[in-house]
Scaffold this active site. Sequence first.
Site, PDB file in Angstrom:
ATOM      1  N   ALA A 129       3.736 -33.088 -18.398  1.00  0.00           N
ATOM      2  CA  ALA A 129       3.395 -31.769 -17.685  1.00  0.00           C
ATOM      3  C   ALA A 129       2.105 -31.622 -17.381  1.00  0.00           C
ATOM      4  O   ALA A 129       1.113 -31.626 -18.193  1.00  0.00           O
ATOM      5  CB  ALA A 129       3.780 -30.683 -18.686  1.00  0.00           C
ATOM      6  N   SER A 130       1.822 -31.294 -16.133  1.00  0.00           N
ATOM      7  CA  SER A 130       0.286 -31.392 -15.683  1.00  0.00           C
ATOM      8  C   SER A 130      -0.582 -30.467 -16.283  1.00  0.00           C
ATOM      9  O   SER A 130       0.081 -29.261 -16.710  1.00  0.00           O
ATOM     10  CB  SER A 130       0.285 -31.367 -14.296  1.00  0.00           C
ATOM     11  OG  SER A 130       0.993 -32.193 -13.627  1.00  0.00           O
TER      12      SER A 130
END
Length: 406
Positions: free
Chosen positions: A74-75
Amino acid sequence: MTKHSIPHELRNHLVDQIVKASPPGLYDTRVEEAMRAVPRHDFIPRASLELAYANQAVTIKDNPDPDALPLSCASQPDVVFFMLAQLGIQPGDNILEAGAGTGYNAALMRYLTGPAGSVTTLDYHEDVAAHARQRLDATGFGDVRVLTRDGALGAPEYAPYDRLIATVGVWDLPASWWEQLAVGGRMVLPLRWRGLTRSVGFVRETDRLRSESLATCGFLPMIGQDGEREGYVDESRLVKLYWDADQPIHPLSLRRSLAEAEEHLLWTDVVVAPEEPLDGIWLRLSALDPATCRITVRPEAFTGTAGLHRPAVPALSPALVEGDSLAYLVLEPVDVRSGKRYRLGAAGYGPAGQGLAERLSVQLRAWGNDRTLLPSIAAYPSGTPTGNPTDGQIIDKPSVRLVIAY
């Protein structure tokens, strides 16, 4: 924030921090609204609330190779923010995303497109795509299309797209993306060249993509693109180079030059503050010197009396390499009236080390005179004639020709 804080308080606190620190020109009030509205923690349910609303990436798929990067993350939220600001989503847009991740980014985009818009997101890993599908359904974004396929193929069945975004590091630009993005549309991708990665916001013109914005970022590389090279210089595996396939770089040819450690050290009058970013130096080098690459040096290589000079950032510094010689960015503390500062310079090794250090120093001084100036990047389909090479540094890849210029 305390451990008893509720999700919306944590979320608003995170967004407040992101907005306050957003890069110049990369703020969008609608993206802020979306990030306050869409609950990130619902897309990473195994993470604690504190981790979900910390400004950091979260691994969602580990790599079976313990020495390799994770397969999916997840960025980092501030990167999500400025990339969506670069994308400039409008109500009703049709959007393609390469790299579904948790589904959170697709949910934000679906929120931004409004009732008349649509979002299609792709992921190579079946389990990652399944997670994104489940989370999007559970959070009210069930009309987002989630497809399990190589992102490089795009999704021609739903083209043309007004916006296209990649949330994986892209070394080459797939031809399918050219074909599926409408003229006038925008593309945002973490583009990799010469050992660096930048989020580039492009506008699609008839015959090319033209950059509108650049921002520093870091992403896991896209599967199936193998144009980046890496290799150790020394037997002890302490010094490593990263370069592109079109560059005639052979790390082993540097072994003797580094082992002898005959150093050419050149200092400039360029001074930086302790936390001042040096990213613009690397960008400038990549646009003006074809020998630009990346060097990483472990501490054991620059400790002791006979070691190499410490790079400015040991894990991530720009270098110039030609044949059996190289030079890289260095710094040293200096005392000036405004407080502790660092002077920049170049350390060169090998027969041409001094010349390379001089070339690097020239670009250091040019950067020092204008530290906010960014290059323009134009991307053309591979093989496109681009006129005079003095108009910019040409970097040819299998599917794209980049022209980077100041």
